[in-house]
Design an enzyme around this catalytic site. Sequence first.
Site, short mmCIF file in Angstrom:
data_model
loop_
_atom_site.label_atom_id
_atom_site.label_comp_id
_atom_site.label_asym_id
_atom_site.label_seq_id
_atom_site.Cartn_x
_atom_site.Cartn_y
_atom_site.Cartn_z
N GLN A 236 -31.78 -32.93 17.29
CA GLN A 236 -30.62 -33.83 17.40
C GLN A 236 -29.52 -33.18 17.63
O GLN A 236 -29.06 -32.44 17.24
CB GLN A 236 -30.66 -34.58 16.06
CG GLN A 236 -32.09 -35.09 15.57
CD GLN A 236 -32.51 -36.22 16.34
OE1 GLN A 236 -31.96 -37.40 16.84
NE2 GLN A 236 -33.69 -36.09 16.91
N HIS A 237 -28.99 -34.30 18.57
CA HIS A 237 -27.40 -33.73 19.03
C HIS A 237 -26.71 -34.24 18.01
O HIS A 237 -26.58 -34.86 17.27
CB HIS A 237 -27.19 -34.59 20.19
CG HIS A 237 -25.77 -34.20 20.81
ND1 HIS A 237 -24.38 -34.43 20.53
CD2 HIS A 237 -25.75 -33.54 21.98
CE1 HIS A 237 -23.70 -33.83 21.18
NE2 HIS A 237 -24.51 -33.30 22.41
N PRO A 238 -25.56 -33.01 17.64
CA PRO A 238 -24.84 -33.03 16.48
C PRO A 238 -23.65 -34.42 16.49
O PRO A 238 -23.39 -34.63 15.40
CB PRO A 238 -23.76 -31.93 16.75
CG PRO A 238 -23.93 -31.40 18.09
CD PRO A 238 -25.22 -31.87 18.63
N GLY A 240 -24.86 -37.52 17.42
CA GLY A 240 -25.63 -38.62 17.01
C GLY A 240 -25.93 -39.54 18.33
O GLY A 240 -25.95 -38.69 19.43
N THR A 243 -29.24 -39.29 20.05
CA THR A 243 -29.51 -38.33 21.11
C THR A 243 -30.38 -36.95 20.80
O THR A 243 -29.73 -36.42 19.54
CB THR A 243 -28.35 -37.90 21.81
OG1 THR A 243 -27.56 -39.07 22.49
CG2 THR A 243 -28.66 -36.76 22.91
#
Length: 425
Positions: A236-238, A240, A243
Amino acid sequence: MSQPMLTGYRVLDITQIVAGPTCSRILAEMGAEVVKLELAPFGDRTRVGGLRATSPQHKGCSQSTYFVQHNHSKKSLALDFKSEKGRALIRSMIPKFDVLVENFSPGVMARAGLGYDELEKLNPRLVMCSISLAGQTGALAHSPGYDYVAQAYAGITDLIGEPDGEPALITMAIGDASTGVAAAMSIGFALLHRERTGEGQYIDTSLLDTYFNMHEVAVPRVSLRKNYNPKRTGSQHPDGGPTGIFKCGDGTYLTLAILPHQWESFVDALEMPELRLDERFATAALRRDNNLALKDILEGWLARFTNREEAIRALERNRIPCAPVLTLREAMQHPHLRERGVVRRVKNSHLGEFDIPGPLARFSSWQVEKELHADLLGASNEEILRDLAGLTPEEIIELYRERVLVRDPLLERSEARSREAVAVG
């Protein structure tokens, strides 16, 4: 159709492995005449990497898929760099070159009498580019290392992996390839500057510089917040979004990227208007803080579909950026990549027919060559030393005898067969 943009420029390539060869390969694809100077007795170390020819007639062939991918379209000059005769030959040819690219450890070229300070006296218009782990100056300048070492020093490796797990490695030469691109770009700029001013110059590029520039948003945040350190966030993209990578109902995965301005469209795609009223997701910052809950909702929605393709079609109807997580084989077979030549089919007389990555850009007035060639070790020795160093056939034969020059045994056998054919005829 016009000639390639760098037609008429000549490059001396004293590099090996990936970063340097990527740089010079790009220049070669753009039309430059690239002379790849390979160190005797083995040449570029990638000649024994990847897959190699196994048939009896190609036994001992200094060709591999690894070498072809990174060194096609170049001429091979194989000589003993450590011998004074070899270095004298290099110096004698410097006035004939526009560009020199090297990726020795810092200081090696200067100790060999081939540093920029010396070479610019021989050719003031020379553009010289050095590629190294960490640059020519600074505390790490003389540290040995490759892509993964630079990745670790740049603070990249620490951010890859699961939140509760160990750091993970990007197991492909992202830094090497990107540094090669940066070096080729810089050389292009320097040549443009030379066309305007007549001045050559020296370029210092490094894997560590390239990797550090890959940080997207974290550097200013760390700088401004004394107690802040970004953490690993797995798939997961940090920030959020949502994404990241998400599991579909058929057990496959897709990647989805939602920017704040796309939230409304995302809610429409899911047909969950109640999410607009959910206080956990009211702002981009709250969606970041509640990303795991949002991930569960999204994967629950994805589980409703029979397969991944149905889910992607539903997302794309609302212009949601998404893609299937393809295996490399699936990517290589994708019609889009094939049509654009991103996956490039090449034929090699020693290795057969196989795929390599295609060029990085397309130009309206020039098309890439359909046929590619990769020299065997030392295949262009005679041509280069005759045309650029002015040596006679007798002088070249003597250099072979002294082992200053080397070449692939297949070339020796081919010449012997040719002499036999002439004698018989």
